[in-house]
Design an enzyme around this catalytic site. Structure first.
Site, short mmCIF file in Angstrom:
data_model
loop_
_atom_site.label_atom_id
_atom_site.label_comp_id
_atom_site.label_asym_id
_atom_site.label_seq_id
_atom_site.Cartn_x
_atom_site.Cartn_y
_atom_site.Cartn_z
N GLY A 167 19.69 6.54 26.49
CA GLY A 167 18.89 7.56 27.15
C GLY A 167 19.75 8.49 27.97
O GLY A 167 20.95 8.65 27.69
N SER A 168 19.14 9.08 28.96
CA SER A 168 19.84 10.09 29.75
C SER A 168 20.86 9.46 30.70
O SER A 168 20.79 8.27 31.02
CB SER A 168 18.81 10.87 30.58
N GLY A 228 20.98 5.88 32.96
CA GLY A 228 22.14 4.97 33.04
C GLY A 228 22.58 4.77 34.47
O GLY A 228 22.93 3.66 34.88
N GLU A 268 24.45 3.92 26.11
CA GLU A 268 24.57 5.05 25.17
C GLU A 268 23.82 6.21 25.80
O GLU A 268 22.60 6.34 25.62
CB GLU A 268 23.94 4.69 23.81
N CYS A 300 21.46 13.16 20.54
CA CYS A 300 22.49 12.95 21.56
C CYS A 300 23.78 13.63 21.12
O CYS A 300 24.60 14.03 21.93
CB CYS A 300 22.71 11.47 21.81
P1 NAD Z 1 15.31 8.93 29.17
O1 NAD Z 1 16.52 8.57 29.95
O2 NAD Z 1 14.26 9.71 29.84
O3 NAD Z 1 14.59 7.58 28.65
C1 NAD Z 1 15.26 6.67 27.81
C2 NAD Z 1 14.62 5.31 27.94
O4 NAD Z 1 14.92 4.76 29.22
C3 NAD Z 1 13.09 5.32 27.84
O5 NAD Z 1 12.67 4.16 27.16
C4 NAD Z 1 12.67 5.27 29.30
O6 NAD Z 1 11.37 4.75 29.50
C5 NAD Z 1 13.73 4.36 29.88
N1 NAD Z 1 14.01 4.50 31.32
C6 NAD Z 1 14.24 5.64 31.99
N2 NAD Z 1 14.53 5.38 33.28
C7 NAD Z 1 14.49 4.01 33.40
C8 NAD Z 1 14.70 3.12 34.48
N3 NAD Z 1 15.00 3.55 35.70
N4 NAD Z 1 14.58 1.79 34.24
C9 NAD Z 1 14.28 1.32 33.01
N5 NAD Z 1 14.05 2.13 31.96
C10 NAD Z 1 14.16 3.46 32.15
O7 NAD Z 1 15.82 9.66 27.83
P2 NAD Z 1 14.96 10.40 26.69
O8 NAD Z 1 14.45 11.68 27.20
O9 NAD Z 1 14.02 9.44 26.05
O10 NAD Z 1 16.10 10.68 25.60
C11 NAD Z 1 17.00 11.76 25.66
C12 NAD Z 1 18.32 11.34 26.27
O11 NAD Z 1 18.85 10.20 25.60
C13 NAD Z 1 19.38 12.41 26.14
O12 NAD Z 1 20.13 12.48 27.31
C14 NAD Z 1 20.23 11.92 24.97
O13 NAD Z 1 21.55 12.43 24.95
C15 NAD Z 1 20.21 10.46 25.22
N6 NAD Z 1 20.51 9.71 24.00
C16 NAD Z 1 21.74 9.16 23.89
C17 NAD Z 1 22.09 8.50 22.73
C18 NAD Z 1 23.45 7.90 22.56
O14 NAD Z 1 23.61 7.12 21.63
N7 NAD Z 1 24.43 8.20 23.38
C19 NAD Z 1 21.17 8.38 21.67
C20 NAD Z 1 19.91 8.95 21.84
C21 NAD Z 1 19.59 9.62 23.01
#
Ligand code: NAD
Length: 509
Positions: free
Chosen positions: A241-242, A246, A263, A297
């Site tokens: 995720g974002s 992380g 990731e 991503c």
């Molecule tokens: P996001 O960070 O909003 O959410 C990702 C996941 O994390 C979701 O399931 C969300 O519910 C969970 N989450 C968020 N905050 C949390 C917390 N505090 N505790 C527990 N869980 C939590 O990201 P998004 O909008 O779904 O996806 C887009 C982002 O993901 C972009 O930044 C993209 O670059 C990144 N991404 C990275 C990769 C990689 O392999 N590097 C792959 C896909 C997406």
């Protein structure tokens, strides 16, 4: 997919049918969560949300199942993943349909996402016979020194909306052959895809008579995700995720001495050298910058172009962008589907505004498309913005089809610009100069986890390790030896000498 889906009003019915085909008991669903489609903004279905107590129980069950699963020989564990791969193949179109409806991917990309699941299953099945440890020469006579790899425990998976099922399968296929069990919290925006993928795994589990509790699907928001993050029974937390996410979870996992595989966001660039085949570069750039509506991503967000060719290349790019069809992915002629939601659209608008304030010139795009037809859907023209330098806004990841163009005069400068961002996921150079290509991939070249030559930043194969450095989090998933993150390593020394010589020649007793 065999038929062309054209009637958006039928979307909910199509999704329902695909879910049922995958084995989801749709009548048993319902609850406070509204699962909606970015294609139209309409609510497709309502879903339950798991409480913290339920999530705790699921982790407990997965932890119990681990105690059985870890002792099943790895090649037999591979049989489960093999069966899952077969079911994914059989239901490729059903699952892809749900991915299109829920994540907004065009059908070819949605099918590609499911193909990636099938590919990683194949990889993992082979891996189930290749979880090799080394044997090293011992310094002591009559001794054998070796390493062994053992199952780790429960793997918690938190995944992002933009790859609703593929990234989950990278983790799950590897975790299962490694002898781990999984607890998965998908994005709140893609729970239907998750239900379908998990139902297919449940069918595979039943078919090979594996322990039922070795996979658990958690339908929850962030706070539900935190239950998984904080639970000491979760040995590895693999979170996609974002960067913001992380930053929130990594210290919590570290605080309990758990393992985290991160990731996170990217800010991927391509360097276009004067020797590059510009037609090839053009195709690579367009796919990477606008594919998945810029919501990968690995999407290309920055172009660093030699100043001698920048005008020619940007003219070609603007012309190419003008030919791209934007609109519902239900129409197979469209290449760019919707953004996931309004907040994503607003993020893109704000970034374009900031870029202009920081000296940028919009060369094309940025406007909303057919807003009148589907008020709840956010289709957007992909944008290209020429920047005088790599300003603050360029260093942020904007998760939308927004490409910044900058120039360079010498190759070292290009590499310095490429590396001068906080993220480190994917990168590319287009060049026909072998020395430049080698330099780009060398220790002082690109600082990213992925460094490509004459190919764009996105669209990785499963055979290589996937992940990135710096704020991208350092994790590696999928191919190569990524499996080691899902196992614990033990070093074994066996003494068959009948004596007890100590290492380093130490004398005692
Ligand atoms: P996001 O960070 O909003 O959410 C990702 C996941 O994390 C979701 O399931 C969300 O519910 C969970 N989450 C968020 N905050 C949390 C917390 N505090 N505790 C527990 N869980 C939590 O990201 P998004 O909008 O779904 O996806 C887009 C982002 O993901 C972009 O930044 C993209 O670059 C990144 N991404 C990275 C990769 C990689 O392999 N590097 C792959 C896909 C997406």
């Amino acid at each position: 997919m065999t038929e062309t889906l054209t009637h958006t009003s039928e979307l909910a019915a199509i999704v329902r049918g695909a879910l049922e085909a995958c084995g989801v008991n749709v009548d048993g669903l319902g609850g406070p969560h509204e699962a909606s489609s970015p294609l139209t903004g309409e609510v497709l279905m309502t879903l339950p949300v798991n409480t913290p107590a339920e999530i705790d129980t699921m982790i407990g069950r997965a932890h119990e199942a681990f105690k059985t699963w870890r002792d099943v020989p790895a090649p037999l564990r591979g049989n489960l993943v093999k069966r899952w791969g077969e079911l994914l193949t059989e239901h490729k179109e059903d699952l892809a349909r749900i991915v299109t409806a829920e994540a907004g991917k065009i059908q070819s990309e949605a099918l590609g996402e499911v193909q990636e699941m099938i590919d990683i299953c194949d990889f993992a099945v082979g891996l189930s016979r290749q979880l090799y440890g080394k044997t090293m020469p011992s310094e002591r006579p009559g001794h054998r020194l070796m390493e062994t790899w053992h199952p780790l425990g429960v793997v918690g998976i938190i995944s992002a909306f933009n790859f609703p099922v593929a990234v989950y399968s990278w983790n799950t296929a590897l975790a299962l052959v490694c002898g781990d069990t999984v607890v998965w919290k998908p994005s709140g925006m893609t729970m239907l895809s998750a239900l379908a993928a998990d139902a297919l795994l449940a069918r595979a589990v039943a078919d090979v008579d594996a322990p039922q509790d070795l996979h658990k699907l958690v339908l929850a928001n962030r706070s539900g995700g935190q239950v998984i993050v904080d639970d000491p029974r979760v040995a590895l937390l693999s979170a996609t995720g974002s960067v913001r996410m992380g930053q929130e979870i990594a210290p919590r996992v570290a605080g309990r001495f758990g393992r985290a595989l991160l990731e996170l966001g990217g800010n991927n660039a391509a360097i276009i050298a004067p020797s590059a085949d510009l037609d090839l570069a053009l195709r690579g750039i367009v796919f990477a910058a606008v594919g998945t509506a810029g919501q990968r991503c690995t999407s290309m967000r920055r172009l660093i172009v030699h100043d001698s060719i920048v005008d020619e290349l940007t003219d070609k790019l603007v012309n190419a962008y003008a030919t791209l069809r934007i609109g519902t992915p239900l129409d197979e002629g469209n290449l760019i589907g919707p953004l996931i939601n309004k907040s994503s659209f607003d993020g893109m608008q704000n970034a374009i505004k900031s870029a202009q304030e920081q000296g940028g010139t919009v060369l094309c795009g940025g406007g909303r498309v057919n807003a009148g037809d589907e008020p709840g859907a956010y289709y957007v023209e992909p944008a290209i913005v020429r920047m005088p330098a790599q300003t603050a806004v360029v260093k942020d990841e904007t998760f939308a089809p927004l490409l910044y163009v900058m120039t360079y005069t010498d190759f070292d400068e290009a590499i310095a610009i490429q590396n001068d961002v906080p993220q480190g996921l994917s990168s590319a150079v287009f060049t026909n100069d072998q020395a430049e290509a080698e330099r780009f991939m060398s220790a002082s070249g690109s600082d990213c986890g992925i460094a490509n030559v004459n190919i764009g930043t996105s669209g990785a194969e499963i055979g290589g390790a996937f992940g990135g450095e710096k704020e991208t989090g350092g994790g590696r998933e999928s191919g190569s030896d990524s499996w080691k993150a899902y196992m614990r390593q033990a070093t074994n020394t066996v003494n068959y000498s009948g004596q007890l010589p100590l290492a380093q020649g130490v004398k005692f007793l």
